[in-house]
Design an enzyme around this catalytic site. Structure first.
Site, PDB file in Angstrom:
ATOM      1  N   PRO A 106      58.506  51.136  24.241  1.00  0.00           N
ATOM      2  CA  PRO A 106      59.456  50.058  23.944  1.00  0.00           C
ATOM      3  C   PRO A 106      59.647  49.177  25.177  1.00  0.00           C
ATOM      4  CG  PRO A 106      60.391  52.231  23.422  1.00  0.00           C
ATOM      5  CD  PRO A 106      59.078  52.473  24.092  1.00  0.00           C
ATOM      6  N   GLY A 110      63.499  50.089  30.413  1.00  0.00           N
ATOM      7  CA  GLY A 110      63.423  51.010  31.555  1.00  0.00           C
ATOM      8  C   GLY A 110      62.320  52.041  31.484  1.00  0.00           C
ATOM      9  N   LEU A 111      61.364  51.867  30.570  1.00  0.00           N
ATOM     10  CA  LEU A 111      60.307  52.870  30.436  1.00  0.00           C
ATOM     11  C   LEU A 111      58.966  52.390  31.001  1.00  0.00           C
ATOM     12  CD1 LEU A 111      61.156  54.284  26.872  1.00  0.00           C
ATOM     13  CD2 LEU A 111      61.924  55.116  29.106  1.00  0.00           C
ATOM     14  N   GLY A 112      59.021  51.345  31.795  1.00  0.00           N
ATOM     15  CA  GLY A 112      57.823  50.919  32.523  1.00  0.00           C
ATOM     16  C   GLY A 112      56.768  50.238  31.676  1.00  0.00           C
ATOM     17  N   SER A 113      57.188  49.574  30.579  1.00  0.00           N
ATOM     18  CA  SER A 113      56.179  48.952  29.703  1.00  0.00           C
ATOM     19  C   SER A 113      55.448  47.814  30.412  1.00  0.00           C
ATOM     20  CB  SER A 113      56.802  48.458  28.403  1.00  0.00           C
ATOM     21  OG  SER A 113      57.684  47.403  28.667  1.00  0.00           O
ATOM     22  N   ALA A 116      52.862  49.202  32.797  1.00  0.00           N
ATOM     23  CA  ALA A 116      51.727  49.794  32.076  1.00  0.00           C
ATOM     24  C   ALA A 116      50.795  48.701  31.554  1.00  0.00           C
ATOM     25  CB  ALA A 116      52.236  50.675  30.941  1.00  0.00           C
ATOM     26  N   ASP A 157      56.961  51.889  39.402  1.00  0.00           N
ATOM     27  CA  ASP A 157      56.450  51.841  38.027  1.00  0.00           C
ATOM     28  C   ASP A 157      54.926  51.694  37.986  1.00  0.00           C
ATOM     29  OD1 ASP A 157      59.150  51.784  37.587  1.00  0.00           O
ATOM     30  OD2 ASP A 157      59.114  50.161  36.123  1.00  0.00           O
TER      31      ASP A 157
HETATM   32  C1  MEV Z   1      62.501  50.810  38.307  1.00  0.00           C
HETATM   33  O1  MEV Z   1      62.060  51.185  37.013  1.00  0.00           O
HETATM   34  C2  MEV Z   1      63.978  50.873  38.450  1.00  0.00           C
HETATM   35  C3  MEV Z   1      64.592  50.400  39.771  1.00  0.00           C
HETATM   36  O2  MEV Z   1      64.605  51.476  40.710  1.00  0.00           O
HETATM   37  C4  MEV Z   1      63.916  49.184  40.344  1.00  0.00           C
HETATM   38  C5  MEV Z   1      62.652  49.455  41.150  1.00  0.00           C
HETATM   39  O3  MEV Z   1      62.387  50.584  41.528  1.00  0.00           O
HETATM   40  O4  MEV Z   1      61.970  48.447  41.421  1.00  0.00           O
HETATM   41  C6  MEV Z   1      66.036  50.050  39.462  1.00  0.00           C
END
Ligand code: MEV
Length: 327
Positions: A106, A110-113, A116, A157
């Protein structure tokens, strides 16, 4: 010739935001992947079919031309355009491209889409031109795209998406691969509220400007929790691991990155038997993660659903970016 590359999404177990300030983070690649199919074109257009997201279009240079969806949609494809051009530059080739972007991850939660997709883009183009870029080079190219999307990302990420598995990542330094002989069970709760990582990083930075020493201590504690958390993870001490996740959620809340919905899903998970739960990623919406015993799994998933979230079981994926020729 069509080349497919895929790369995993991620969850941050500990250390989000702290890693932006060079603290440690523990991050896991998950068994949800983004895929990019790349093919050469005879013109200089980079055409992107991202119909899953409801829009498609092409770039000539930096200029986006929508085919489906509003012109502003091109903004989210700018990073892919940049990664494509930089990858070809690195390979010393020039060509138009058809890129089909598909993802099970999704987006914007916050799941790194985005990482990826950027990793898979660089790898698919490398495969298409039979290049021999190293994983480090693919990761660095993806980071260029990540900067377009997130401003000043830590790089966590794109690293976990490239290399897969469990990483202890230190902002500005690099990562150490962690081998787990047992993987605990995690459930993700998606609030379905999209947000911008760059904006959430900015919120923390502004709070820090107003309260520097207090915020620095919180950030430092979040980093040291990553170190302690890792030792519990390696010892399979899930009781203490869960406790640290709870503490971590409290500290992230104090930085202003939780939301009522994230709190609701975190509390619903704990009340239905999770050993610990916290928001994961930048916060401001997005996802939370709960550490759960196999027997409590269904109950926690149900509690997340009743609280208005969307539950998703995830496993650690040890497979980083991979490429294959499709035709
Ligand atoms: C990364 O998914 C989340 C944060 O730590 C930002 C980053 O590491 O660049 C908030």
């Amino acid at each position: 010739m069509i080349v497919e590359a895929s790369a995993p999404g991620k969850v941050i177990l500990f250390g989000e935001h702290s890693v932006v300030y060079k603290g440690s983070a523990i991050v896991l690649a998950i068994n949800k992947r983004a895929r990019v199919f790349a093919e050469k074109r005879n013109d200089d257009r980079i055409f992107m079919d991202s119909e899953d997201l409801g829009y498609s279009g092409f770039f000539i240079g930096d200029e986006y031309h929508p085919v489906k969806g509003a012109p502003w949609r091109g903004r989210s494809l700018t990073a892919v355009n940049l990664v494509s051009r930089k990858t070809m530059e690195k390979l010393g080739v020039q060509s138009g491209l058809n890129l089909k972007l598909r993802s099970e991850i999704p987006s914007a939660v916050g799941l790194g889409s985005s990482a990826a997709i950027c990793v898979a883009t660089a790898a698919a183009i490398d495969g298409l031109f039979e290049g021999k870029l190293s994983r480090e080079e693919i990761c660095a190219l993806a980071y260029e795209g990540e900067k377009v999307i997130h401003g000043r990302p830590s790089g966590v990420d794109n690293n976990v998406s490239t290399f897969g598995g469990v990483l202890k990542y230190e902002g500005g330094v690099g990562f150490e691969k962690i081998i787990l002989d047992e993987s605990p069970c995690f459930v993700i709760g998606n609030t379905k509220q999209k947000r911008s990582t760059g904006r959430m990083v900015q919120i923390v930075s502004e709070l820090r400007q107003r309260n520097q020493s207090i915020v620095d201590e919180i950030i430092e504690t979040l980093g040291s929790i990553s170190e302690t958390g890792l030792s519990y993870l390696l010892k399979h001490d899930y009781k203490h691991l869960g406790e640290l996740m709870d503490i971590c959620h409290g500290l992230l809340t104090s930085l202003g990155v939780s939301t009522p919905m994230l709190d609701k899903l975190v509390h619903a998970s704990r009340e239905s038997g999770a050993m610990g739960a916290k928001l994961t990623g930048a916060g401001g919406g997005g996802c939370m993660i709960a550490l759960v015993d196999e027997e409590r799994m269904a109950a926690v998933e149900e509690a997340i659903r009743i609280a208005g979230g969307s539950p998703m079981r995830v496993d650690v994926s040890y497979e980083g970016v991979k490429t294959r020729r499709v035709d």
